[in-house]
Motif scaffolding. Structure first.
Motif: not given
Length: 317
Positions: A11-16, A74-77, A141-148
């Protein structure tokens, strides 16, 4: 597809975090240890929108073990030239040791620039491209997060065998690699660090400028310690004295006598649990090093357990 296996959705970051500057950057600064853990370093003292000339960097922080400045953009997109220029401007203006660009998608030409900088740029600066990802399991609906990690310094993973290191530096790195592995088993939720070719390894004690550490000192000796070195000498002393007032109870609980030191020449303070050594690190046998690792793990576990709750309740501001 197996009915028990579901697809992963991104998902896009802006959804969170709806706004990059107001939401995501502030969240990252408050949870900077997550990024540090991914890179195997200890990042602390993160500040947002710090001035660099007429501009302001998203995040400026400090790497605890080296004291080097960390600059984060930081940068979206998808990455663009504007943010690349900002990244390099902030890195130069802050004399950064770590330069980190976070974006949802890296253009190949921008990825190539960071790879080229790691290969041919200033030798004391490390450039990273990191993709932050918001994930979920399909139909949930539950979201997770990670760095690649997209780009990292060429030798970031193979430094442990770097032939340019001295025998002593290699010995420190190998010793702390074993210690980190063992301490991670003892404390599974501890943020595993990347050992460096230095005589110490430190991690945050919960207050900026205050750290737990394993350190080889002259003597020789090996010590587990709490090091207090904020930017304010008076605050250092206040933290030290507040803990020293509890010294009788602390030492009784640990069943040992600690060394309480005011380092006036460094405007810092240290509380350590030392262990005298018969030889320097390069002269210790494999068996002696294994015993020392075991001692370091056991003592740090007790030391951290004793000091951490006391530090969290200090009122010295």
């Amino acid at each position: 597809m197996d009915e028990h296996i579901a697809r992963i959705q991104e998902h896009k970051l802006r959804t969170v975090w709806q706004n990059e500057e107001r939401d995501f950057t502030r969240w990252l600064a408050e949870n900077i240890q997550l990024l540090g853990s991914e890179l195997g370093i200890e990042i602390e003292d993160a500040h947002t929108e710090e001035t660099v000339g007429d501009f302001s960097s998203d995040i400026v922080a400090r790497e605890m073990n080296t004291g080097e400045t960390v600059v984060i953009e930081n940068q979206y997109g998808k990455t663009d030239h504007d943010h690349l220029g900002k990244l390099l401007t902030y890195s130069s203006g802050k004399n950064a040791g770590f330069t980190i660009w976070l974006a949802e998608e890296f253009r190949p030409e921008h990825r190539s620039v960071l790879e080229w900088l790691n290969e041919s740029g200033p030798k004391d600066v490390k450039f990273f491209a990191i993709k932050p990802r918001v994930l979920s399991i399909e139909n949930t609906d539950k979201r997770g997060f990670e760095f690649e990690v997209v780009v990292e310094p060429n030798d970031w993973e193979r430094e442990i065998t770097d032939e340019s290191l001295s025998e002593t530096e290699r010995s420190y790195r190998e010793f702390f690699a074993d210690l980190v592995d063992d301490y991670s088993e003892r404390r599974p939720h501890w943020s595993k660090l990347k050992p460096g070719p230095r005589n110490y390894l430190t991690f945050s004690a919960g207050i900026s400028g205050v750290s737990f550490g394993w350190v080889f000192h002259q003597g020789p000796e090996f010590a587990v310690e709490l090091y207090i070195q904020t930017s304010d000498a008076e605050r250092n002393m206040a933290i030290f004295e507040a803990l020293q007032e509890q010294s009788a109870e602390i030492e009784a609980n640990l069943d040992t006598e600690l060394v309480w030191q005011q380092l006036s020449d460094k405007r810092a303070c240290r509380i350590k649990w030392p262990k005298p050594l018969e030889e320097k690190i390069t002269q210790l046998s494999a068996s002696q090093q294994a015993q020392l690792v075991e001692w370091g793990v056991d003592v740090m576990d007790s030391f951290q357990e004793e000091f951490e709750p006391r530090i969290s309740t200090l009122n010295v501001d």
